[in-house]
Design a protein around this motif. Sequence first.
Motif, PDB file in Angstrom:
ATOM      1  N   THR A  45      50.189  51.244  -3.422  1.00 52.22           N
ATOM      2  CA  THR A  45      49.367  52.337  -2.912  1.00 52.22           C
ATOM      3  C   THR A  45      49.757  53.696  -3.476  1.00 52.22           C
ATOM      4  N   THR A  46      50.876  53.770  -4.190  1.00 47.78           N
ATOM      5  CA  THR A  46      51.255  55.044  -4.805  1.00 47.78           C
ATOM      6  C   THR A  46      50.371  55.314  -6.020  1.00 47.78           C
ATOM      7  N   THR A  47      50.253  56.573  -6.379  1.00 41.30           N
ATOM      8  CA  THR A  47      49.432  56.945  -7.524  1.00 41.30           C
ATOM      9  C   THR A  47      50.265  56.959  -8.799  1.00 41.30           C
ATOM     10  N   GLY A  48      49.742  56.324  -9.848  1.00 41.04           N
ATOM     11  CA  GLY A  48      50.434  56.293 -11.126  1.00 41.04           C
ATOM     12  C   GLY A  48      49.490  56.656 -12.259  1.00 41.04           C
ATOM     13  N   LEU A  86      53.607  52.574 -14.761  1.00 41.74           N
ATOM     14  CA  LEU A  86      52.903  53.846 -14.737  1.00 41.74           C
ATOM     15  C   LEU A  86      53.872  54.966 -14.383  1.00 41.74           C
ATOM     16  N   THR A  87      53.583  56.161 -14.840  1.00 40.94           N
ATOM     17  CA  THR A  87      54.352  57.320 -14.422  1.00 40.94           C
ATOM     18  C   THR A  87      54.061  57.584 -12.955  1.00 40.94           C
ATOM     19  N   GLY A  88      55.102  57.543 -12.143  1.00 43.29           N
ATOM     20  CA  GLY A  88      54.934  57.790 -10.718  1.00 43.29           C
ATOM     21  C   GLY A  88      54.782  56.547  -9.870  1.00 43.29           C
ATOM     22  N   ALA A  89      54.796  55.359 -10.487  1.00 42.43           N
ATOM     23  CA  ALA A  89      54.620  54.125  -9.720  1.00 42.43           C
ATOM     24  C   ALA A  89      55.426  52.995 -10.347  1.00 42.43           C
ATOM     25  N   THR A  90      55.834  52.049  -9.536  1.00 33.94           N
ATOM     26  CA  THR A  90      56.577  50.889 -10.015  1.00 33.94           C
ATOM     27  C   THR A  90      55.609  49.777 -10.412  1.00 33.94           C
ATOM     28  N   ARG A 149      46.253  49.765  -6.201  1.00 35.66           N
ATOM     29  CA  ARG A 149      46.254  48.667  -7.178  1.00 35.66           C
ATOM     30  C   ARG A 149      46.558  47.346  -6.459  1.00 35.66           C
ATOM     31  N   PHE A 150      46.071  46.231  -7.006  1.00 32.92           N
ATOM     32  CA  PHE A 150      46.402  44.935  -6.425  1.00 32.92           C
ATOM     33  C   PHE A 150      46.305  43.824  -7.465  1.00 32.92           C
TER      34      PHE A 150
END
Length: 210
Positions: free
Chosen positions: A88-91, A102-106, A203-204
């Motif tokens: 649910t984090t933004t990347g 992604l930058t900002g997400a795992t 994302r999923f």
Amino acid sequence: MSQLTPLGGLPYPQPADAANIPLHVQSLAEAVDGRTVLRFSDAASRDAKVVAPVAGMLAWLSTPKQYTYYTGTLWAQLAPGPLHKAGTTTGTTTSTAYVETLTGATADTVTFTAPPSGAVLIAVGARANSSAASATYVSANVKNGTTTVLAAADSRAAIVTGTSAFSASTQFQVTGLTANTVYTVTLAFKSAATTSTATFTNRFVTVTYV
């Protein structure tokens, strides 16, 4: 001479049989033993104990807390459900080649064991948008250890074009997997242009056995 039950083939004594209760009980117990749900600490313990499995046998494994059954050629997980991972984090990324981080997400990864069919259905998706009037892509890499079995591709990607954020998803079937082998599915992302920032959230990835 003992007779056998018509369905389960379990032995039971006849009036003419020798009066040996321990022997008759042992025969019945041994016949029933392989027809119950067997219990083991793990697959290695099961395989060491059950050296001649028969199709239809059931075994519970404490690790990884899983029922397995013998197909006649191999042990397989009994009625596995879909496996799902959401982020649910933004990347973001500006890469025009597929990247898993992604930058900002795992990374978003699902681990699964291939079923006897050697086939799974993979669904991927995200809420995405671009910083310009270009496209964003989310697909997935399928790997066995460090070996890529199926690489992320535009033909297997959910695509969003433009600066407005939309949710998109797609699904595809993967076949030819080796039964009882562990694989990973990891989301992969890219931007249509290095001058555009692709943004992904919600994302999923879902793996369903077929």
